[in-house]
Design a protein around this motif. Structure first.
Motif, PDB file in Angstrom:
ATOM      1  N   GLY A 165       0.670  -1.038   0.050  1.00 37.43           N
ATOM      2  CA  GLY A 165       0.090   0.108   0.034  1.00 37.43           C
ATOM      3  C   GLY A 165       0.935   1.288   0.128  1.00 37.43           C
ATOM      4  N   GLN A 166       2.125   1.027   0.514  1.00 32.51           N
ATOM      5  CA  GLN A 166       2.951   2.126   0.574  1.00 32.51           C
ATOM      6  C   GLN A 166       4.488   1.760   0.531  1.00 32.51           C
ATOM      7  N   SER A 167       5.147   2.485  -0.449  1.00 37.06           N
ATOM      8  CA  SER A 167       6.505   2.467  -0.655  1.00 37.06           C
ATOM      9  C   SER A 167       7.476   3.472  -0.661  1.00 37.06           C
ATOM     10  N   ARG A 168       8.615   3.568  -0.442  1.00 40.45           N
ATOM     11  CA  ARG A 168       9.645   4.639  -0.242  1.00 40.45           C
ATOM     12  C   ARG A 168      10.753   4.268  -0.981  1.00 40.45           C
ATOM     13  N   LEU A 169      11.061   5.073  -1.898  1.00 37.76           N
ATOM     14  CA  LEU A 169      12.389   4.863  -2.879  1.00 37.76           C
ATOM     15  C   LEU A 169      13.383   6.136  -2.412  1.00 37.76           C
ATOM     16  N   GLN A 170      14.564   5.667  -2.320  1.00 32.82           N
ATOM     17  CA  GLN A 170      15.560   7.003  -2.488  1.00 32.82           C
ATOM     18  C   GLN A 170      16.391   6.995  -3.734  1.00 32.82           C
ATOM     19  N   ASP A 400      20.023   2.963  -9.414  1.00 34.25           N
ATOM     20  CA  ASP A 400      20.572   1.686  -9.545  1.00 34.25           C
ATOM     21  C   ASP A 400      19.997   0.473  -9.588  1.00 34.25           C
ATOM     22  N   ASP A 401      20.680  -0.637  -9.509  1.00 36.41           N
ATOM     23  CA  ASP A 401      19.826  -2.109  -9.627  1.00 36.41           C
ATOM     24  C   ASP A 401      18.848  -2.080  -8.609  1.00 36.41           C
ATOM     25  N   ALA A 402      19.226  -1.784  -7.394  1.00 30.68           N
ATOM     26  CA  ALA A 402      18.445  -2.137  -6.217  1.00 30.68           C
ATOM     27  C   ALA A 402      17.145  -1.288  -6.100  1.00 30.68           C
ATOM     28  N   THR A 403      17.414   0.116  -6.475  1.00 33.43           N
ATOM     29  CA  THR A 403      16.221   0.924  -6.574  1.00 33.43           C
ATOM     30  C   THR A 403      15.200   0.705  -7.752  1.00 33.43           C
ATOM     31  N   TYR A 404      15.909   0.287  -8.845  1.00 36.77           N
ATOM     32  CA  TYR A 404      15.071  -0.078  -9.864  1.00 36.77           C
ATOM     33  C   TYR A 404      14.271  -1.422  -9.348  1.00 36.77           C
ATOM     34  N   GLU A 405      14.780  -2.134  -8.840  1.00 35.75           N
ATOM     35  CA  GLU A 405      13.743  -3.538  -8.390  1.00 35.75           C
ATOM     36  C   GLU A 405      12.797  -3.123  -7.445  1.00 35.75           C
ATOM     37  N   GLU A 406      13.067  -1.803  -6.495  1.00 37.60           N
ATOM     38  CA  GLU A 406      12.348  -1.686  -5.577  1.00 37.60           C
ATOM     39  C   GLU A 406      11.026  -0.694  -6.341  1.00 37.60           C
ATOM     40  N   LEU A 407      11.409  -0.114  -7.474  1.00 40.34           N
ATOM     41  CA  LEU A 407      10.404   0.443  -8.284  1.00 40.34           C
ATOM     42  C   LEU A 407       9.353  -0.488  -8.806  1.00 40.34           C
ATOM     43  N   ILE A 408      10.016  -1.464  -9.333  1.00 38.17           N
ATOM     44  CA  ILE A 408       8.988  -2.638  -9.792  1.00 38.17           C
ATOM     45  C   ILE A 408       8.408  -3.327  -8.753  1.00 38.17           C
ATOM     46  N   GLY A 409       8.807  -3.450  -7.593  1.00 41.11           N
ATOM     47  CA  GLY A 409       8.029  -4.071  -6.429  1.00 41.11           C
ATOM     48  C   GLY A 409       6.851  -3.212  -5.871  1.00 41.11           C
ATOM     49  N   ALA A 410       7.181  -1.661  -5.929  1.00 41.25           N
ATOM     50  CA  ALA A 410       6.079  -0.858  -5.834  1.00 41.25           C
ATOM     51  C   ALA A 410       4.950  -0.559  -6.859  1.00 41.25           C
ATOM     52  N   THR A 411       5.379  -0.932  -8.000  1.00 38.61           N
ATOM     53  CA  THR A 411       4.276  -0.676  -9.172  1.00 38.61           C
ATOM     54  C   THR A 411       3.250  -1.632  -9.218  1.00 38.61           C
ATOM     55  N   SER A 412       2.146  -1.346  -9.556  1.00 35.66           N
ATOM     56  CA  SER A 412       0.927  -1.924  -9.686  1.00 35.66           C
ATOM     57  C   SER A 412       0.725  -2.530 -11.077  1.00 35.66           C
ATOM     58  N   PHE A 413       0.996  -1.693 -12.002  1.00 37.28           N
ATOM     59  CA  PHE A 413       0.961  -1.733 -13.441  1.00 37.28           C
ATOM     60  C   PHE A 413       1.844  -0.986 -14.333  1.00 37.28           C
ATOM     61  N   TYR A 414       2.536  -1.777 -15.151  1.00 33.28           N
ATOM     62  CA  TYR A 414       3.285  -1.077 -16.255  1.00 33.28           C
ATOM     63  C   TYR A 414       2.430  -0.281 -17.361  1.00 33.28           C
ATOM     64  N   VAL A 415       3.039   0.835 -17.844  1.00 35.34           N
ATOM     65  CA  VAL A 415       1.938   1.253 -18.827  1.00 35.34           C
ATOM     66  C   VAL A 415       3.008   1.471 -20.081  1.00 35.34           C
ATOM     67  N   ASN A 416       2.402   1.094 -21.358  1.00 34.07           N
ATOM     68  CA  ASN A 416       3.117   1.463 -22.706  1.00 34.07           C
ATOM     69  C   ASN A 416       2.015   1.838 -23.756  1.00 34.07           C
TER      70      ASN A 416
END
Length: 541
Positions: A165-170, A400-416
């Motif tokens: 429900g909530q995520s934090r990225l640095q 970086d790779d770790a932050t990118y993975e956290e973004l994927i984890g925080a995402t509900s849907f990818y949009v193209n």
């Protein structure tokens, strides 16, 4: 088997090449390299015109097979080498270039393929149009970048569950948040005074009282009182703000690199207002000490000092910003200068669909090093769409790779919302981690987008030009998206994320299974093995 690999953008230049038309070939090469190492010996070269043939001669002297794989468009692949050459490329238009211009025979791709004798494409769509031009018997392999194994760890962490429900990225860079921009539909961009700006703009210009209208028989109205004088501090702050905008938009890209660096370093302490307008958060971490390592991407390589005795100043760190993502999160990764990505439709449909919805965010991760090339366009677009309650969050930042993975984890849907695609690595990466998507089913995406994992956007053909053709002649086709269909995809996906968690999880599992069967290393390796074995048989016969 010996494989010689080449991409115009390499390990040392990728951080300077984000947003360029062919920067993704570097990532494609990296993905293929792992699989090719299981089939033979791999050598990566930086100067194919001088390195490839000596390596080929050495292999031939040892009685070993050798092939040069150029991860680049055919018009940028060499055709006069002794070594057998294959172009590994992506193409997203309805036909290949089959005309000459600029006195370069490689602009007619039929000549390139004729010299090479075979080709490798990243989608069955591209392979089909190559065969249409070269004949049905032309050997062309359609194989995606093998990236399934690269995302095993994040897939294990959150691939089978609901997004938090909530995520934090640095992140280190600039964050433009629509919730703090003070968007105004009437004034386009309202000048919001942030805490930093309050120190310099300590008083606003007084407003003139309305001029009284005299009665027909009354004596003349008294003169309007004089406007109080603006103090010196206010005038200096306004001057600095407008000078900074003028410098960035009109002058900076014309200066030599060393001079632009000197101006940037000299004016670093006076950019408070500009940082506030561009959306930096009011509280950021203190700058790292000089001994701290520099980020790997989006940094300019230091140049020699102007004076022989002067030391080279370290490149300033981008500020580190904490980003909180809440509710249903939609993410897209794109180059804002690439018109094929069609991000205007993505943003306008999002803001219209969710104009009265607060718990929904669109994250735009921009692959572009220069913020000034798109931030005015972005802010103007958001201002035209205001008011809206949803949130648009733009990341102009290194991940970086770790932050990118956290973004994927925080995402509900990818949009193209692309008008055409040669492959779309980010879309595949998010699907590999169990994230459903909103996307059209055309060009390269025909291979892996289906209703089990995606809300499919309707599309139809329209005329277009080959992107590298300077003549801008209408010679090909791409796709036009149905804007209402994008809105429907947002609305339906939001409803499922909020009310049907089981269906959401089923779509995520289907996305994972689809990517495993499509881009797993074992699948790609077997396709490559058969392709090169068949080529060897044909050469011997």
């Amino acid at each position: 088997m010996n494989f010689i690999l080449y991409s115009d953008i390499g390990e040392n230049t990728i951080n300077k090449s984000l947003g360029l038309p062919e920067y993704s070939y570097y990532f494609v090469l990296k993905a293929f390299r792992t699989v090719l190492q299981e089939l033979g010996t791999v050598t990566v070269v930086r100067h194919p015109e001088t390195e490839v043939d000596p390596l080929f001669d050495a292999c031939r002297a040892r009685g070993e097979e050798c092939v040069f794989l150029s991860f680049s468009p055919p018009n940028k692949t060499l055709i006069d080498l002794r070594c057998p050459t294959v172009s590994v490329f992506a193409w997203e238009y309805s036909n290949i270039p089959d005309e000459l211009w600029d006195e370069d025979v490689r602009n007619d791709w039929r000549i390139v393929f004729g010299r090479h004798g075979r080709a490798i494409t990243l989608s069955s769509y591209t392979a089909r149009i190559v065969r249409e031009a070269m004949g049905p018997g032309f050997p062309v392999l359609a194989v995606p970048a093998p990236l399934w194994e690269q995302f095993a760890e994040p897939r294990a962490r959150f691939g089978s569950g609901l997004p938090p429900g909530q995520s934090r990225l640095q992140v280190r860079g600039t964050v433009i948040d629509s919730h703090v921009l003070g968007l105004s539909a009437d004034g386009l961009i309202a000048h919001v005074v942030f805490p930093q700006a309050a120190e310099e703009l300590d008083e606003a210009p007084p407003q003139l009282p309305p001029e009284p209208v005299p009665e027909p028989v009354a004596p003349p109205a008294p003169p309007v009182p004089a406007v109080p004088a603006k103090n010196l501090r206010y005038r200096l702050a306004v001057t600095k703000r407008h000078l900074l905008t003028w410098y960035r938009e009109a002058l900076r890209d014309l200066l030599p690199l060393w001079l632009a660096r000197a101006v940037a370093l000299g004016g670093r302490g006076g950019n408070t207002v500009a940082r506030a307008v561009l959306g930096y958060e009011s509280r950021t971490l203190p700058p790292l000490p000089p001994s701290a390592p520099q980020p790997a991407r989006q940094q300019v390589t230091p140049v020699a000092a102007v004076a022989p005795t002067a030391a080279v100043a370290p490149e300033p760190q981008e500020p580190e910003v904490s980003v909180v993502l809440e509710g249903v999160v939609y993410t897209s990764i794109l180059s804002p200068k690439d018109g094929r990505k069609n991000w205007f439709d993505m943003v306008t449909a999002f803001c219209w669909t969710f104009r009265e919805v607060e718990d929904v965010t669109l994250v735009l991760k921009m692959n572009e090093r220069d913020l000034s090339l798109y931030h005015n366009t972005l802010l103007t677009l958001l201002s035209q769409l205001a008011p809206f309650k949803c949130r648009v969050l733009t990341l102009h930042a290194y991940l970086d790779d770790a932050t990118y993975e956290e973004l994927i984890g925080a995402t509900s849907f990818y949009v193209n919302t692309s008008l055409c695609e040669g492959l779309c690595l980010p879309l595949m990466e998010f699907m590999s981690c169990g994230r459903p998507v909103i996307a059209p089913r055309h060009t390269a995406m025909e291979d892996y987008i289906d209703e089990g994992a995606a809300f499919i956007i309707k599309s139809s053909l329209e005329h277009n030009v080959w992107p590298h053709d300077p003549r801008d002649l209408f010679r090909t086709l791409r796709y036009r998206l149905d804007w209402e269909s994008i809105c429907n995809g947002y609305a339906e996906s939001y409803q499922i994320a909020k009310q049907q968690p089981e269906k959401y999880l089923a779509m995520g599992r289907h996305a994972i299974a689809r990517m495993q069967s499509y881009s797993a290393g074992a699948v790609v390796k077997e396709q490559l093995r058969e392709f090169f074995q068949q080529a060897a048989v044909e050469e011997q016969s």
